[in-house]
Design a protein around this motif. Structure first.
Motif, mmCIF file in Angstrom:
data_model
loop_
_atom_site.group_PDB
_atom_site.id
_atom_site.type_symbol
_atom_site.label_atom_id
_atom_site.label_comp_id
_atom_site.label_asym_id
_atom_site.label_seq_id
_atom_site.Cartn_x
_atom_site.Cartn_y
_atom_site.Cartn_z
ATOM 1 N N ASN A 74 5.630 2.040 -8.890
ATOM 2 C CA ASN A 74 4.961 1.054 -8.036
ATOM 3 C C ASN A 74 4.027 1.753 -7.040
ATOM 4 O O ASN A 74 3.900 1.340 -5.887
ATOM 5 C CB ASN A 74 5.973 0.165 -7.327
ATOM 6 C CG ASN A 74 5.354 -1.119 -6.835
ATOM 7 O OD1 ASN A 74 4.372 -1.614 -7.397
ATOM 8 N ND2 ASN A 74 5.913 -1.669 -5.778
ATOM 9 N N LEU A 75 3.400 2.830 -7.480
ATOM 10 C CA LEU A 75 2.486 3.614 -6.651
ATOM 11 C C LEU A 75 1.293 2.767 -6.238
ATOM 12 O O LEU A 75 0.669 2.110 -7.067
ATOM 13 C CB LEU A 75 2.014 4.839 -7.438
ATOM 14 C CG LEU A 75 1.105 5.817 -6.726
ATOM 15 C CD1 LEU A 75 1.841 6.480 -5.566
ATOM 16 C CD2 LEU A 75 0.627 6.879 -7.704
ATOM 17 N N LYS A 76 0.968 2.769 -4.982
ATOM 18 C CA LYS A 76 -0.151 1.999 -4.431
ATOM 19 C C LYS A 76 -1.245 2.969 -3.987
ATOM 20 O O LYS A 76 -1.307 3.375 -2.833
ATOM 21 C CB LYS A 76 0.308 1.156 -3.243
ATOM 22 C CG LYS A 76 1.423 0.192 -3.557
ATOM 23 C CD LYS A 76 0.947 -0.927 -4.428
ATOM 24 C CE LYS A 76 2.051 -1.932 -4.641
ATOM 25 N NZ LYS A 76 1.880 -2.693 -5.847
ATOM 26 N N LEU A 77 -2.109 3.342 -4.923
ATOM 27 C CA LEU A 77 -3.182 4.290 -4.606
ATOM 28 C C LEU A 77 -4.103 3.770 -3.502
ATOM 29 O O LEU A 77 -4.683 4.551 -2.758
ATOM 30 C CB LEU A 77 -3.992 4.608 -5.861
ATOM 31 C CG LEU A 77 -3.313 5.492 -6.886
ATOM 32 C CD1 LEU A 77 -4.171 5.620 -8.135
ATOM 33 C CD2 LEU A 77 -3.000 6.858 -6.321
ATOM 34 N N GLU A 78 -4.221 2.456 -3.392
ATOM 35 C CA GLU A 78 -5.106 1.890 -2.363
ATOM 36 C C GLU A 78 -4.679 2.284 -0.951
ATOM 37 O O GLU A 78 -5.498 2.307 -0.038
ATOM 38 C CB GLU A 78 -5.216 0.367 -2.493
ATOM 39 C CG GLU A 78 -3.925 -0.379 -2.475
ATOM 40 C CD GLU A 78 -3.277 -0.550 -3.852
ATOM 41 O OE1 GLU A 78 -2.346 -1.356 -3.928
ATOM 42 O OE2 GLU A 78 -3.661 0.121 -4.827
#
Length: 121
Positions: free
Chosen positions: A79-83
């Motif tokens: 669930n990585l949120k690069l933003e």
């Protein structure tokens, strides 16, 4: 990682070395991929060692080591949120992240996002 910006003066390629090291640790499942946001958030506004560059380099290492299917599975589960690693003032919407993944050769990690963005255009 806290002093990596200072170390970049003495070791110009330290961000590459650290990205490889962290990428291997994630690929070997020693640390979770979700570690990236917390580990690099202090580098969001860094000029010498940008957070997003570090994160994409780590993801490239994981993709190379694990292959598309396993790397995609790890990416989805994290669930990585690069933003959250994008510099203030720069676009961080789904289209911008899809473009980033595509430009960096990481589209295989989130093909659904890339398709979704292309369909809305």
């Amino acid at each position: 990682l806290e002093g990596i910006e200072d170390e970049a003066v003495d070791v110009p390629h330290i961000s590459s070395y650290m990205s490889l090291f962290i990428g291997h640790a994630i690929a070997d499942e020693v640390i979770p991929m979700s570690f990236l946001c917390d580990a690099f958030n202090h580098l969001i506004e860094s000029y010498s060692v940008p957070a997003l560059t570090m994160a994409t380099n780590v993801l490239k290492t994981v993709l190379e080591l694990k292959g598309e299917d396993k790397a995609r599975d790890m990416y989805e589960k994290s669930n990585l949120k690069l933003e959250t690693l994008v510099e203030p003032g720069k676009p961080r919407d789904a289209e911008a992240i899809a473009a980033l993944l595509d430009d960096e050769g990481l589209g295989a990690l989130d093909p659904a996002r890339l398709r979704s963005v292309k369909e809305t255009k």
